[in-house]
Design an enzyme around this catalytic site. Structure first.
Site, PDB file in Angstrom:
ATOM      1  N   MET A   1      37.723  43.454  50.873  1.00 24.21           N
ATOM      2  CA  MET A   1      36.512  43.321  51.691  1.00 24.21           C
ATOM      3  C   MET A   1      36.436  41.896  52.256  1.00 24.21           C
ATOM      4  O   MET A   1      35.370  41.411  52.619  1.00 24.21           O
ATOM      5  CB  MET A   1      35.265  43.646  50.860  1.00 24.21           C
ATOM      6  CG  MET A   1      35.296  45.085  50.340  1.00 24.21           C
ATOM      7  SD  MET A   1      33.675  45.793  50.024  1.00 24.21           S
ATOM      8  CE  MET A   1      33.129  44.759  48.695  1.00 24.21           C
ATOM      9  N   GLY A   2      37.576  41.222  52.301  1.00 26.94           N
ATOM     10  CA  GLY A   2      37.618  39.880  52.885  1.00 26.94           C
ATOM     11  C   GLY A   2      37.081  38.819  51.945  1.00 26.94           C
ATOM     12  O   GLY A   2      37.018  39.029  50.737  1.00 26.94           O
ATOM     13  N   ALA A   3      36.706  37.650  52.528  1.00 24.79           N
ATOM     14  CA  ALA A   3      36.336  36.465  51.739  1.00 24.79           C
ATOM     15  C   ALA A   3      37.454  36.224  50.707  1.00 24.79           C
ATOM     16  O   ALA A   3      37.220  36.192  49.493  1.00 24.79           O
ATOM     17  CB  ALA A   3      34.971  36.616  51.082  1.00 24.79           C
TER      18      ALA A   3
ATOM     19  N   GLY B   1      43.221  35.289  44.149  1.00 26.51           N
ATOM     20  CA  GLY B   1      43.471  36.590  43.515  1.00 26.51           C
ATOM     21  C   GLY B   1      43.995  37.586  44.543  1.00 26.51           C
ATOM     22  O   GLY B   1      45.000  38.256  44.312  1.00 26.51           O
ATOM     23  N   HIS B   2      43.317  37.644  45.707  1.00 23.34           N
ATOM     24  CA  HIS B   2      43.777  38.559  46.763  1.00 23.34           C
ATOM     25  C   HIS B   2      45.190  38.175  47.225  1.00 23.34           C
ATOM     26  O   HIS B   2      46.022  39.029  47.489  1.00 23.34           O
ATOM     27  CB  HIS B   2      42.869  38.463  48.001  1.00 23.34           C
ATOM     28  CG  HIS B   2      41.464  38.938  47.785  1.00 23.34           C
ATOM     29  ND1 HIS B   2      40.374  38.116  47.910  1.00 23.34           N
ATOM     30  CD2 HIS B   2      40.989  40.165  47.483  1.00 23.34           C
ATOM     31  CE1 HIS B   2      39.283  38.813  47.702  1.00 23.34           C
ATOM     32  NE2 HIS B   2      39.611  40.050  47.435  1.00 23.34           N
TER      33      HIS B   2
ATOM     34  N   ASP C   1      38.076  44.257  38.649  1.00 21.67           N
ATOM     35  CA  ASP C   1      37.333  45.510  38.820  1.00 21.67           C
ATOM     36  C   ASP C   1      38.112  46.609  38.098  1.00 21.67           C
ATOM     37  O   ASP C   1      38.658  47.516  38.727  1.00 21.67           O
ATOM     38  CB  ASP C   1      37.178  45.823  40.316  1.00 21.67           C
ATOM     39  CG  ASP C   1      36.395  44.741  41.030  1.00 21.67           C
ATOM     40  OD1 ASP C   1      35.183  44.667  40.833  1.00 21.67           O
ATOM     41  OD2 ASP C   1      37.004  43.937  41.767  1.00 21.67           O
TER      42      ASP C   1
ATOM     43  N   SER D   1      36.207  35.626  42.637  1.00 24.03           N
ATOM     44  CA  SER D   1      35.504  36.752  43.253  1.00 24.03           C
ATOM     45  C   SER D   1      34.954  36.279  44.586  1.00 24.03           C
ATOM     46  O   SER D   1      34.576  35.108  44.731  1.00 24.03           O
ATOM     47  CB  SER D   1      34.343  37.162  42.346  1.00 24.03           C
ATOM     48  OG  SER D   1      33.409  37.926  43.069  1.00 24.03           O
TER      49      SER D   1
ATOM     50  N   ARG E   1      32.202  36.993  45.723  1.00 22.06           N
ATOM     51  CA  ARG E   1      30.783  36.645  45.518  1.00 22.06           C
ATOM     52  C   ARG E   1      30.599  35.214  45.010  1.00 22.06           C
ATOM     53  O   ARG E   1      29.506  34.660  45.125  1.00 22.06           O
ATOM     54  CB  ARG E   1      30.107  37.619  44.560  1.00 22.06           C
ATOM     55  CG  ARG E   1      29.847  38.973  45.180  1.00 22.06           C
ATOM     56  CD  ARG E   1      28.996  39.857  44.295  1.00 22.06           C
ATOM     57  NE  ARG E   1      28.735  41.133  44.941  1.00 22.06           N
ATOM     58  CZ  ARG E   1      29.566  42.168  44.942  1.00 22.06           C
ATOM     59  NH1 ARG E   1      30.719  42.076  44.307  1.00 22.06           N
ATOM     60  NH2 ARG E   1      29.262  43.277  45.562  1.00 22.06           N
TER      61      ARG E   1
HETATM   62  O1  PAF Z   1      37.579  45.774  45.451  1.00 21.66           O
HETATM   63  C1  PAF Z   1      37.204  45.754  46.634  1.00 21.66           C
HETATM   64  O2  PAF Z   1      37.235  44.729  47.306  1.00 21.66           O
HETATM   65  C2  PAF Z   1      36.667  47.035  47.260  1.00 21.66           C
HETATM   66  O3  PAF Z   1      35.954  47.781  46.344  1.00 21.66           O
HETATM   67  C3  PAF Z   1      37.750  47.870  47.943  1.00 21.66           C
HETATM   68  C4  PAF Z   1      38.760  48.412  46.943  1.00 21.66           C
HETATM   69  C5  PAF Z   1      38.457  47.056  49.002  1.00 21.66           C
HETATM   70  C6  PAF Z   1      37.112  49.090  48.638  1.00 21.66           C
HETATM   71  O4  PAF Z   1      36.187  48.693  49.607  1.00 21.66           O
END
Ligand code: PAF
Length: 282
Positions: free
Chosen positions: A30-32, A36-37, A152, A187, A189
């Protein structure tokens, strides 16, 4: 780096560069973006010849309108970060219209009860929203491997369940949590936290690590009581839940069973910002 805003363009492009043998790695986000990403991207690059990352703040998985409105949206910075990993990444950054075609609602899913625990209890409808978007994205990208962070963990188990039940030909891979030097799980957030709150939020992982130690000799109930007390002493933090659960079923641990793998899960509010974390108790 190629950026697509519509599924039609992405699907045609992927069809033009791949065949049934091509390994396509997919990292939905979901960006930001944070480290980790980016670690998910690096993992995907090792295992696939084509890597797609989606950036889409999915409205149907938010049960709280303020959380959706305040969710950080930082596309330009995200693209720079992706480029710093590799210029070969294909980015899919659709609009709500491109995904939902004027009908922004969730499908209903049965995840064999995984959806009723923890996040499912406190965020009604959340996992129907996650299931809806992940299923759509998998249908568009048709990945061979898909990468999700273990922060998550419940989401990871649910996505695995969904693909298994729908017989989708994709391997869902969980990747380790990335942490700030003080232990705070990375995160999107966290961008909403002040520097002081970020520092103080170290208590979350510190408490999880202590809970892990206590669980070696104490029951799940005793450990849970201790965690609740710890947060009661810290008025800046409101504990939403702490649960020790079986990793596979996500059911709470009532009596320890040596053949099961347990994990502690926590959700905490810091000044209205909701943070979650988890630790393996093995
Ligand atoms: O973990 C997330 O960022 C979201 O829940 C995902 C898997 C991209 C689905 O919108």
């Amino acid at each position: 780096m190629l950026i697509f805003n519509t599924q039609n363009e992405l699907v045609s492009y992927l069809a033009s560069i791949s065949n049934t043998e091509t390994a396509i790695g997919f990292v939905p986000t979901m960006g930001a973006l944070h480290q980790g990403h980016l670690s998910l991207l690096s993992e995907a690059l090792k295992q696939n010849s084509v890597v797609v990352m989606s950036i889409f703040v999915n409205p149907t998985q938010f049960n709280n309108a303020e959380d959706l409105a305040k969710y950080p949206r930082t596309l330009e910075a995200d693209l720079e970060k992706i480029k710093s990993v590799s210029d070969k990444i294909i980015v899919y950054a659709p609009s709500v219209e491109d995904i939902y075609k004027g009908n922004t609602v969730s499908q209903h899913f049965d995840f064999d009860g995984l959806e009723n625990q923890m996040e499912g209890q406190f965020r009604p409808g959340h996992f129907d929203g996650v299931g809806t978007i992940v299923k759509s994205l998998f249908e568009i990208v048709k990945p061979t491997h898909a990468y999700f962070g273990e922060k998550d963990f419940q989401q990871l188990q649910i996505v695995k369940k969904m693909t298994e039940k729908a017989k989708m030909p994709v391997k869902v891979i969980g990747c380790p949590i990335f942490r700030e030097p003080n232990g705070l799980a990375m995160s999107s957030r966290n961008e909403r936290l002040s520097e002081v709150e970020k520092k103080e939020a170290a208590i979350i992982y510190k408490t999880l690590k202590q809970a892990k130690q206590l669980f070696a000799t104490q029951s799940a109930t005793a450990v849970t009581k201790w965690v609740k007390k710890t947060f009661e002493k810290n008025p800046n933090f409101t504990l939403e839940y702490f649960q020790i659960a079986d990793e596979a079923s996500l059911l709470p641990c009532l009596r320890k069973n040596k053949s099961k793998k347990y994990r502690a899960f926590i959700a905490v509010f810091v000044n209205n910002i909701r943070l979650i974390d988890t630790i393996s108790l093995k």
